[in-house]
Structure formats: structure tokens, C-alpha cells
Design a protein around this motif. Structure first.
Motif, PDB file in Angstrom:
ATOM      1  N   GLY A 298       0.828  -1.200   0.000  1.00  5.49           N
ATOM      2  CA  GLY A 298       0.000   0.000   0.000  1.00  5.49           C
ATOM      3  C   GLY A 298       0.863   1.251   0.000  1.00  5.49           C
ATOM      4  N   GLU A 299       0.211   2.388  -0.051  1.00  3.50           N
ATOM      5  CA  GLU A 299       0.920   3.663  -0.050  1.00  3.50           C
ATOM      6  C   GLU A 299       1.251   4.098   1.369  1.00  3.50           C
ATOM      7  OE1 GLU A 299      -1.124   6.667  -2.255  1.00  3.50           O
ATOM      8  OE2 GLU A 299      -1.466   5.349  -3.962  1.00  3.50           O
ATOM      9  N   ARG A 300       2.444   4.628   1.558  1.00  2.00           N
ATOM     10  CA  ARG A 300       2.899   5.191   2.836  1.00  2.00           C
ATOM     11  C   ARG A 300       2.713   4.231   4.014  1.00  2.00           C
ATOM     12  NH1 ARG A 300       0.092   9.310   0.344  1.00  2.00           N
ATOM     13  NH2 ARG A 300      -1.627   9.120   1.797  1.00  2.00           N
ATOM     14  N   GLY A 301       3.025   2.957   3.811  1.00  5.11           N
ATOM     15  CA  GLY A 301       2.993   1.971   4.887  1.00  5.11           C
ATOM     16  C   GLY A 301       1.653   1.323   5.147  1.00  5.11           C
ATOM     17  N   ALA A 302       0.670   1.616   4.306  1.00  5.65           N
ATOM     18  CA  ALA A 302      -0.668   1.065   4.503  1.00  5.65           C
ATOM     19  C   ALA A 302      -0.767  -0.351   3.912  1.00  5.65           C
ATOM     20  CB  ALA A 302      -1.703   1.976   3.838  1.00  5.65           C
ATOM     21  N   PRO A 303      -1.744  -1.147   4.398  1.00  4.84           N
ATOM     22  CA  PRO A 303      -1.960  -2.478   3.827  1.00  4.84           C
ATOM     23  C   PRO A 303      -2.365  -2.383   2.367  1.00  4.84           C
ATOM     24  CG  PRO A 303      -3.185  -2.187   5.880  1.00  4.84           C
ATOM     25  CD  PRO A 303      -2.638  -0.852   5.491  1.00  4.84           C
ATOM     26  N   PRO A 304      -2.278  -3.469   1.631  1.00  2.00           N
ATOM     27  CA  PRO A 304      -1.965  -4.840   2.041  1.00  2.00           C
ATOM     28  C   PRO A 304      -0.459  -5.050   2.194  1.00  2.00           C
ATOM     29  CG  PRO A 304      -2.427  -4.810  -0.300  1.00  2.00           C
ATOM     30  CD  PRO A 304      -2.659  -3.404   0.207  1.00  2.00           C
ATOM     31  N   TYR A 305      -0.140  -6.144   2.916  1.00  3.41           N
ATOM     32  CA  TYR A 305       1.242  -6.523   3.180  1.00  3.41           C
ATOM     33  C   TYR A 305       1.499  -7.941   2.686  1.00  3.41           C
ATOM     34  CZ  TYR A 305       0.598  -2.785   6.620  1.00  3.41           C
ATOM     35  OH  TYR A 305       0.294  -1.592   7.233  1.00  3.41           O
ATOM     36  N   ARG A 306       2.693  -8.166   2.167  1.00  7.62           N
ATOM     37  CA  ARG A 306       3.144  -9.540   1.903  1.00  7.62           C
ATOM     38  C   ARG A 306       3.895  -9.948   3.158  1.00  7.62           C
ATOM     39  NH1 ARG A 306       3.360 -12.302  -2.499  1.00  7.62           N
ATOM     40  NH2 ARG A 306       3.264 -10.442  -3.803  1.00  7.62           N
ATOM     41  N   VAL A 307       3.492 -11.071   3.756  1.00 14.98           N
ATOM     42  CA  VAL A 307       4.076 -11.507   5.023  1.00 14.98           C
ATOM     43  C   VAL A 307       4.625 -12.926   4.897  1.00 14.98           C
ATOM     44  CG1 VAL A 307       2.575 -10.013   6.395  1.00 14.98           C
ATOM     45  CG2 VAL A 307       1.858 -12.348   5.916  1.00 14.98           C
ATOM     46  N   ARG A 308       5.597 -13.231   5.756  1.00 20.44           N
ATOM     47  CA  ARG A 308       6.168 -14.584   5.824  1.00 20.44           C
ATOM     48  C   ARG A 308       5.993 -15.074   7.259  1.00 20.44           C
ATOM     49  NH1 ARG A 308      11.396 -13.775   4.505  1.00 20.44           N
ATOM     50  NH2 ARG A 308      10.845 -13.862   2.306  1.00 20.44           N
ATOM     51  N   PHE A 309       5.262 -16.183   7.390  1.00 15.86           N
ATOM     52  CA  PHE A 309       5.037 -16.779   8.703  1.00 15.86           C
ATOM     53  C   PHE A 309       6.248 -17.599   9.133  1.00 15.86           C
ATOM     54  CE2 PHE A 309       0.819 -15.803   7.161  1.00 15.86           C
ATOM     55  CZ  PHE A 309       0.226 -15.251   8.278  1.00 15.86           C
ATOM     56  N   GLN A 310       6.285 -17.977  10.397  1.00 10.30           N
ATOM     57  CA  GLN A 310       7.436 -18.678  10.959  1.00 10.30           C
ATOM     58  C   GLN A 310       7.696 -20.014  10.283  1.00 10.30           C
ATOM     59  OE1 GLN A 310       6.081 -18.508  15.028  1.00 10.30           O
ATOM     60  NE2 GLN A 310       7.396 -16.755  15.464  1.00 10.30           N
ATOM     61  N   ASP A 311       6.671 -20.631   9.691  1.00  9.99           N
ATOM     62  CA  ASP A 311       6.864 -21.916   9.010  1.00  9.99           C
ATOM     63  C   ASP A 311       7.324 -21.741   7.559  1.00  9.99           C
ATOM     64  OD1 ASP A 311       4.560 -21.041   7.731  1.00  9.99           O
ATOM     65  OD2 ASP A 311       3.350 -22.789   8.281  1.00  9.99           O
ATOM     66  N   GLY A 312       7.548 -20.474   7.126  1.00  9.93           N
ATOM     67  CA  GLY A 312       8.018 -20.205   5.775  1.00  9.93           C
ATOM     68  C   GLY A 312       6.910 -19.868   4.783  1.00  9.93           C
ATOM     69  N   HIS A 313       5.664 -20.083   5.168  1.00 13.22           N
ATOM     70  CA  HIS A 313       4.521 -19.786   4.300  1.00 13.22           C
ATOM     71  C   HIS A 313       4.418 -18.278   4.090  1.00 13.22           C
ATOM     72  CE1 HIS A 313       0.416 -20.054   2.744  1.00 13.22           C
ATOM     73  NE2 HIS A 313       0.111 -19.064   3.550  1.00 13.22           N
ATOM     74  N   GLU A 314       4.176 -17.852   2.839  1.00 10.94           N
ATOM     75  CA  GLU A 314       3.995 -16.434   2.531  1.00 10.94           C
ATOM     76  C   GLU A 314       2.559 -16.194   2.079  1.00 10.94           C
ATOM     77  OE1 GLU A 314       6.821 -14.543  -0.008  1.00 10.94           O
ATOM     78  OE2 GLU A 314       8.523 -15.249   1.171  1.00 10.94           O
ATOM     79  N   ALA A 315       2.057 -15.000   2.396  1.00 10.17           N
ATOM     80  CA  ALA A 315       0.694 -14.632   2.021  1.00 10.17           C
ATOM     81  C   ALA A 315       0.603 -13.118   1.879  1.00 10.17           C
ATOM     82  CB  ALA A 315      -0.296 -15.117   3.076  1.00 10.17           C
ATOM     83  N   VAL A 316      -0.441 -12.673   1.212  1.00  6.17           N
ATOM     84  CA  VAL A 316      -0.763 -11.253   1.145  1.00  6.17           C
ATOM     85  C   VAL A 316      -1.979 -11.055   2.033  1.00  6.17           C
ATOM     86  CG1 VAL A 316      -1.554  -9.382  -0.340  1.00  6.17           C
ATOM     87  CG2 VAL A 316       0.149 -11.000  -1.183  1.00  6.17           C
ATOM     88  N   CYS A 317      -1.917 -10.067   2.928  1.00  6.44           N
ATOM     89  CA  CYS A 317      -3.047  -9.869   3.825  1.00  6.44           C
ATOM     90  C   CYS A 317      -3.286  -8.386   4.085  1.00  6.44           C
ATOM     91  CB  CYS A 317      -2.857 -10.628   5.125  1.00  6.44           C
ATOM     92  SG  CYS A 317      -1.532 -10.025   6.147  1.00  6.44           S
ATOM     93  N   SER A 318      -4.535  -8.106   4.400  1.00  8.81           N
ATOM     94  CA  SER A 318      -4.963  -6.796   4.883  1.00  8.81           C
ATOM     95  C   SER A 318      -5.468  -7.026   6.297  1.00  8.81           C
ATOM     96  CB  SER A 318      -6.076  -6.222   4.009  1.00  8.81           C
ATOM     97  OG  SER A 318      -5.578  -5.911   2.728  1.00  8.81           O
TER      98      SER A 318
END
Length: 64
Positions: free
Chosen positions: A30-50
Motif C-alpha cells: 500500500g501507499e505510505r505503509g498502509a496495507p496490504p502486506y506480503r508476510v512470511r510466517f514462521q513456518d516459511g509460508h507467505e501470504a498477502v493480507c490486509s
């Protein structure tokens, strides 16, 4: 909600006994730090979330 790469996204459990999920923010889409975010969980799984109201951002400076 504002975040930068390297911050942690904490998704609190919504059911009694359910643990919090912790993910590292690897990309701010997102713009200026806003969602959505691409995240990586501790098990290595990646996702895009708001994140919703059951989530919080832990900024790098406060993760000591």
C-alpha cells in the motif's frame, strides 16, 4: 495501520486456546505503509493480507 518491511504482524487468536500467529512483513504493497502486506510466517509460508481489528504491528524498534 502503518508498517515497514521487517516489522512483525501479530494476528491474535480469536478462539480460546488458539495461539497468536506471528509473521514478518516482507513487502508493503500500500501507499505510505498502509496495507496490504506480503508476510512470511514462521513456518516459511507467505501470504498477502490486509490485517483486521484482531491484528497489530510490532515495529522493529520495539522488538527487543
Amino acid at each position: 495501520m502503518r508498517a515497514t518491511e521487517g516489522d512483525q504482524l501479530i494476528q491474535h487468536g480469536r478462539v480460546v486456546g488458539e495461539h497468536d500467529k506471528v509473521a514478518e512483513i516482507v513487502e508493503v504493497m500500500g501507499e505510505r505503509g498502509a496495507p496490504p502486506y506480503r508476510v512470511r510466517f514462521q513456518d516459511g509460508h507467505e501470504a498477502v493480507c490486509s490485517p483486521g481489528p484482531d491484528s497489530e504491528i510490532r515495529h522493529r524498534e520495539t522488538q527487543l
